[in-house]
Design a protein around this motif. Structure first.
Motif, PDB file in Angstrom:
ATOM      1  N   ARG A 165      -0.614  -0.513  -6.411  1.00 53.83           N
ATOM      2  CA  ARG A 165      -0.075  -0.135  -7.707  1.00 53.83           C
ATOM      3  C   ARG A 165      -1.098  -0.379  -8.811  1.00 53.83           C
ATOM      4  O   ARG A 165      -2.021  -1.159  -8.658  1.00 53.83           O
ATOM      5  N   ILE A 210      -7.144   7.781 -10.295  1.00 52.35           N
ATOM      6  CA  ILE A 210      -8.540   8.107  -9.958  1.00 52.35           C
ATOM      7  C   ILE A 210      -9.109   9.049 -10.996  1.00 52.35           C
ATOM      8  O   ILE A 210     -10.208   8.847 -11.537  1.00 52.35           O
ATOM      9  N   PHE A 232      -9.630   3.257  -3.102  1.00 50.94           N
ATOM     10  CA  PHE A 232      -9.378   4.651  -2.714  1.00 50.94           C
ATOM     11  C   PHE A 232      -8.565   4.726  -1.413  1.00 50.94           C
ATOM     12  O   PHE A 232      -7.555   5.414  -1.317  1.00 50.94           O
ATOM     13  N   PHE A 233      -9.024   3.947  -0.424  1.00 48.40           N
ATOM     14  CA  PHE A 233      -8.302   3.962   0.861  1.00 48.40           C
ATOM     15  C   PHE A 233      -6.948   3.285   0.748  1.00 48.40           C
ATOM     16  O   PHE A 233      -6.049   3.570   1.517  1.00 48.40           O
ATOM     17  N   ALA A 234      -6.831   2.390  -0.243  1.00 44.98           N
ATOM     18  CA  ALA A 234      -5.555   1.699  -0.414  1.00 44.98           C
ATOM     19  C   ALA A 234      -4.543   2.592  -1.126  1.00 44.98           C
ATOM     20  O   ALA A 234      -3.475   2.133  -1.512  1.00 44.98           O
ATOM     21  N   GLY A 235      -4.922   3.829  -1.312  1.00 41.80           N
ATOM     22  CA  GLY A 235      -3.948   4.788  -1.827  1.00 41.80           C
ATOM     23  C   GLY A 235      -3.755   4.751  -3.320  1.00 41.80           C
ATOM     24  O   GLY A 235      -2.701   5.084  -3.841  1.00 41.80           O
ATOM     25  N   MET A 236      -4.781   4.302  -4.030  1.00 40.29           N
ATOM     26  CA  MET A 236      -4.736   4.361  -5.482  1.00 40.29           C
ATOM     27  C   MET A 236      -4.354   5.790  -5.885  1.00 40.29           C
ATOM     28  O   MET A 236      -4.875   6.749  -5.315  1.00 40.29           O
ATOM     29  N   SER A 237      -3.454   5.905  -6.869  1.00 38.21           N
ATOM     30  CA  SER A 237      -2.907   7.231  -7.150  1.00 38.21           C
ATOM     31  C   SER A 237      -3.967   8.173  -7.678  1.00 38.21           C
ATOM     32  O   SER A 237      -4.906   7.752  -8.348  1.00 38.21           O
ATOM     33  N   ARG A 238      -3.774   9.409  -7.362  1.00 38.79           N
ATOM     34  CA  ARG A 238      -4.758  10.415  -7.742  1.00 38.79           C
ATOM     35  C   ARG A 238      -4.894  10.502  -9.254  1.00 38.79           C
ATOM     36  O   ARG A 238      -5.974  10.726  -9.780  1.00 38.79           O
ATOM     37  N   VAL A 279       0.872  -1.169   0.000  1.00 42.32           N
ATOM     38  CA  VAL A 279       0.000   0.000   0.000  1.00 42.32           C
ATOM     39  C   VAL A 279       0.908   1.216   0.000  1.00 42.32           C
ATOM     40  O   VAL A 279       1.872   1.227   0.784  1.00 42.32           O
ATOM     41  N   PRO A 280       0.714   2.229  -0.792  1.00 40.91           N
ATOM     42  CA  PRO A 280      -0.321   2.441  -1.799  1.00 40.91           C
ATOM     43  C   PRO A 280      -0.318   1.390  -2.905  1.00 40.91           C
ATOM     44  O   PRO A 280       0.740   0.967  -3.337  1.00 40.91           O
TER      45      PRO A 280
END
Lengths: 669, 378
Positions: free
Chosen positions: B147, B195, B186-192, B144-145
């Motif tokens: 990939r 998104i 989203f919470f797993a830090g998928m890159s902005r 996490v984040p």
């Protein structure tokens, strides 16, 4: 290195990532929560009024509650038009599981025709499932009893009562009383639709129509809470309907009946007026028809067609709409005019030799008696109905003067009685002839106007009214049909109609009145009078005048021969009279179409009417006494007409018509 | 100075620690009390909306009890143990969804129900829990984040059940399941950037989605834009529900007195449109109170997520909480006329069993996450 990146979990970094995303989430949640809050505040605070109104509209339906129509009585309190409950069988479709099976077993108890069934299925399509749909109208008492015994077998099937107009005397006074019928397109154009909410009946002719505004009453309203399927849940608010006023006609139904029975077999009319008040005592028109044929709500189309297309025109109200040449019945009025003018020969005698020719012409104006009447004064001329005397009189008066005198007696214009389609009659004049015929006036036309022939026309009502004016020695009163109105609201408050004076006529000398009335008395009581036969042994002194009006103009040298002429071209028989001559209580006009001689055919009818009226104790005018004379049940209706509503509501449902979904609905016991 | 003397401040520690609930129950009292308040409020509203049908209220209460037991059970399963169960749950859920497509009961033109003896269950409701669990499981297996490549695989894990639910067809639920999975990412830090990219693709795919929609689904969206267009047809629900809400005013018409609901003007008033009944009978004040309870539950959920020690717990608690919020928002949004009508019940309040049980199970998992924290030595 690369493998390490997958294996090693950087707790610090992970924690930071998730935490920052959680904060973002919190912000988004808060923002969206605000959106919801604003939306709700918008709906519930800023647009509250709007939605509150819509919700109220959804929930509340305003339903009209029809008033009970006023009852029509005759002057003695006999009911002429009333509201009677009739019963119909109705079905609430949503309660019935198996409609076909139910109807099949219902048919074993109550007679349901295929037409009934067809109408029912049609009505069911357009009605709500929760709405009561009529299956069978006008149940017989026996059928109703049979159904009531078995009603537990038929959930969803109910007997419903509603009020229908009923005329106890059937055809007696039919033209005067009138009837109610379904509001049609023509009615819709002239009425205020709001006043008829929830009603489908309206007065069509007669009193029912001309006093519609009093009889109808005022529609009430119910605010009913309904659910989405239109099922009524509760009544939230109610403004009671105001029942219609009860009308007491000046007509005496027994006299009316007697008059109509005497007219039986003829076409014609009888009008009887009380001279002192102008109240119409009887107003008969023959042939007549049965009012109940129309009141049932389901007029038999064939029966109606037969009535409206009959050559005898039974629907035609001859007493007020029929316009006839008055014939010799104008003679007393013209005689009075001659006396008033002080014309030379009116005071002295004239020689009647059976015909008259105008100076300078050859045409003979014949008297009805071929040999003439010899030397006659005004008295003899009226008694014997001498035509030559009145030719001379007319010639001396001139048409303009005759027009003036006759108009004063009310000829040529409607009397103003409040009853639809009154004819105005016609008194010709030079001006009138120029206007309508584009021709000048011929002197010969003056002569025949002098004997009520030619252009002149009068309605039986006008004749009766003018005769009453003679009886009153010049006081003109408007003929009226309403004797008193009993308010349904102010618990029996009675309003008595006053005599309506019309514009006074010129003042005639008392001597002139005496002379003319004396002459009229001679018609029935002098041996030479034209109606002597009718006067033989008659217990009252009657002042009268016969009339025989030509319908068919015979040629100059032809003889009138009844046998050779079509019945419809026979002379009209007329008769006017008042009695007793010295204290007039009744004045009568009789017209019998194609009846023949006035003295032989019309006079006995008038005499019969007078006898019927004078031979019974005079009606007492005070309302209290009148009530005593009535059966007990009716007394209560009069003292407190509201009780009609309340008492009937407890036993039957007061509901004026099928169309109404409102109305008081109480299950029938 | 005066006020300080009369103010009695809390004595530190939790108020709930003094209540007779042993810690061994592993229940989170703030969360539980919020949930119980909502459920009981809901039972009261159901009594009114159902036309005072006690049997119906009792059935809903029994579901609550079943849900409570599911919650109790799941609260006791340590998050680490749950790991092993997740793939089983996910696969089981997929199988049930396949089952629905072939042997499901048809109701209102859609196959959504699977009947097991007397109990009917809605596997799509189960997917609302199974999908975020599976995606969290998958994401936490990596770093996490998260990939991009793993996001793609996770996307597949989400897409399969979503597609099956869409085929029922049940657009609303399928969207919510998709969203629940997306929240995990989203919470797993998928890159902005990702998104934004996916968002753009989603927007671009709108016309395609539109063309794939059933007519009635399109109609619902058109109706949102102009409900008066067809006031007795498609617009009827939304018109009647806004009337119900608006006519409630500030104080409401009172319990059992909502005319829109009592007189049947309001459709679906015990299920999807129950919020309109609440608004009508309790007014803006009642509705705001309801929202306060909802947001206290959501707040507590985010709090649990924030304070969770393991990444798995943090992501899962966050995603479940956000999904719960999504239900609330979408339902109220649709009933009040700002979102199209999709079949989303008001969580914990609408009449319906599977939803109640899965929601309670979700809360059970969150409680487990919270109560199984290893206490750090101070």
């Amino acid at each position: 290195m690369i493998g390490n990146r997958y294996v090693v979990q950087d707790a610090q970094r992970e924690s930071k990532t998730v935490s920052s995303r959680l904060i973002v989430a919190l912000v988004i949640v808060a923002a969206l929560a605000l959106v919801l809050g604003l939306r709700l505040a918008h709906l519930q605070v800023f647009k509250y009024r709007h939605f509150a109104m819509l919700s109220e509209d959804n929930r509340v339906r305003i339903e009209p509650v029809s008033p009970t129509r006023g009852i029509i009585f005759d002057r003695q309190g006999e009911i002429l038009a009333q509201n009677l409950p009739v019963f119909s069988l109705e079905v609430i479709p949503e309660v019935v599981d198996d409609m076909d099976a139910m109807i099949a077993s219902l048919r074993r108890i109550v007679d349901i025709s295929d037409e009934d069934l067809h109408a029912f299925r049609l009505a069911m399509k357009s009605a709500r499932r929760s709405e009561s749909v009529p299956l069978r109208l006008r149940l017989e008492d026996r059928e109703r009893a049979r159904f009531e015994v078995n009603r537990h077998l038929f959930p969803g099937v109910n007997v419903r009562a509603w009020l229908a107009r009923h005329y106890p005397f059937g055809s007696v006074g039919a033209h005067v009383i009138g009837y109610v019928g379904r509001i049609d397109d023509r009615d819709l154009r002239r009425i205020d639709v709001n006043a008829y909410r929830g009603q489908s009946r309206i007065g069509k002719i007669g009193i029912e129509r001309s006093y519609e505004d009093l009889l109808r009453g005022r529609v009430g309203y119910e605010h009913v809470e309904t659910d989405v399927r239109g099922r009524k849940l509760q009544v939230l608010e109610r403004r009671d309907p105001v029942p219609g006023q009860n009308l007491f006609l000046s007509i005496d139904i027994r006299l009316q009946k007697a008059a109509e029975e005497m007219l039986e077999g003829h076409k014609g009319a009888v009008v009887a007026i009380e001279p002192a008040t102008g109240f119409v005592l009887a107003m008969a028109s023959a042939p007549r028809f049965d009012l109940n044929l129309f009141s049932s709500g389901t007029v038999d189309a064939d029966a109606y067609l037969a009535l409206s297309q009959s050559p005898d025109r039974p629907l035609f109200h001859r007493a007020i709409s029929g316009q006839y040449p008055p014939g010799s019945t104008v003679k007393p009025f013209l005689g009075l005019a001659g006396l008033d003018r002080g014309l030379e020969h009116a005071r002295s005698k004239a020689w009647c030799r059976g015909w008259l020719t105008l100076p300078g012409t050859t045409r003979r104006y014949r008297d009805w008696r071929a040999g003439g009447h010899g030397i006659v004064g005004v008295e003899e001329a009226i008694e014997q109905s001498c035509d030559v005397y009145f030719y001379v009189l007319a010639h001396s008066l001139g048409i303009d003067s005759m027009h003036e005198y006759l108009t004063e007696f009310g000829f040529g214009e409607p009397t103003g009685i409040r009853l639809g389609s009154e004819g105005s009659g016609l008194v010709p004049s030079r001006e009138w002839k120029r206007r309508t015929h584009g021709q000048g006036w011929y002197p010969g036309e003056t002569l025949i106007t002098g004997i009520g022939q030619g252009f002149m026309l009068a309605t039986p009502l006008q004749l009766a009214s003018a005769t009453a004016t003679v009886a009153n020695r010049g006081e003109r009163l408007r003929p009226q049909l309403i004797h008193r109105i009993i308010s349904a609201q102010k618990s029996g408050h009675a309003e008595f109609m006053q005599a309506q004076r019309l514009s006074p006529m010129r003042a005639y000398k008392e001597d002139d009145w005496d002379e003319i009335i004396e002459a009229m008395v001679g018609v029935m009581h002098d041996r030479r009078g034209t109606a002597y036969e009718a006067g033989v042994g008659f217990p009252w002194k009657v002042a009268s005048k016969t009339g025989t009006a030509q319908v068919y103009s015979i040629g100059q040298d032809e003889e009138y021969d009844e046998g050779s002429i079509d019945k419809r071209l026979h002379d009209h028989a007329l008769f006017v009279a008042f009695a007793p001559a010295d204290d007039p209580k009744i004045s009568v006009a009789v017209v019998i179409e194609n009846g023949g001689s006035g003295g032989a055919v019309a006079a006995p009818v008038a005499a019969g009417v007078i006898r019927e009226w004078l031979s019974r104790p005079p009606p007492k005018p005070s309302p209290q006494v009148t009530e005593e004379a009535m059966p007990l049940a009716r007394v209560s209706t009069i003292r407190d007409p509201n009780r009609i509503e309340s008492s009937s509501a407890s036993s039957v449902l007061v509901d004026d018509d099928r169309l109404i979904s409102g109305g008081v609905r109480i299950p029938t016991p | 100075m005066m006020w300080r003397s009369i103010t009695i401040t809390g004595r530190g520690g939790s108020l709930f620690s003094r209540l007779p609930f042993p810690r061994e129950l592993r229940l989170d009292m703030p969360l539980l009390s919020g949930v119980v308040l909502l459920v009981f409020f809901g039972l009261g509203v159901l009594y009114s909306s159902s036309g005072q049908d006690e049997a119906l209220v009792l059935r809903q209460f029994i579901r609550f009890i079943v849900g409570l037991m599911a919650m109790l059970v799941l609260a006791h399963i340590r998050p680490e143990r749950l790991h092993y169960l997740i793939p089983v749950i996910y696969v089981g859920c997929l199988l049930l969804l396949v089952g629905v497509l072939f042997i499901g009961d048809v109701a209102q033109g859609a196959r959504r129900w699977l009947r097991v003896g007397p109990v009917g269950i809605q596997p799509s409701e189960l997917a609302k829990l199974a999908v975020p669990l599976m995606v969290t499981y998958f994401v936490c297996a990596g770093s996490v984040p998260v990939r991009a490549t793993r996001v793609a695989i996770a996307g597949l894990l989400i897409a399969v059940p979503v597609a099956m639910i869409m085929a029922q067809p049940d657009l609303g639920t399928s969207m919510l399941v998709a969203v629940a999975g997306a929240f995990v990412l989203f919470f797993a830090g998928m890159s902005r950037v990702l998104i934004a990219l996916l968002g753009a693709i989603a927007l671009a795919a709108m016309p395609l989605l539109w063309s794939m929609m059933h007519d009635y689904q399109r109609q619902r969206i058109l109706t949102l834009l102009n409900p008066q267009d067809d006031p007795l047809g498609a617009g009827y629900h939304i018109i009647q529900s806004t009337i119900a809400i608006g006519s409630g005013g500030l104080y409401g018409k009172g319990w059992l007195n909502g005319t829109q609901s009592r007189l049947d003007f309001l459709p679906e008033r015990s299920t999807d449109f129950i919020f309109a009944v609440i608004s009508e009978e309790f007014g803006l004040l009642g509705v705001l109170l309801l929202l306060v309870i909802y947001f206290s539950v959501i707040g507590r959920g985010l709090f649990i997520a924030y304070h969770a020690q393991e990444t798995f717990g943090r992501i899962l608690a966050g995603a479940l909480t956000l999904t719960f919020f999504c239900y609330v928002f979408v339902n109220i949004g649709m009933v009040s006329g700002i979102l199209p009508v999709v079949g989303i019940p008001l969580p914990l309040i609408s009449y319906g069993g599977t939803s109640m049980v899965t929601l309670m199970a979700g809360f059970g998992i969150m409680m487990s996450i919270h109560t199984h924290r290893r206490l750090l030595s101070a």
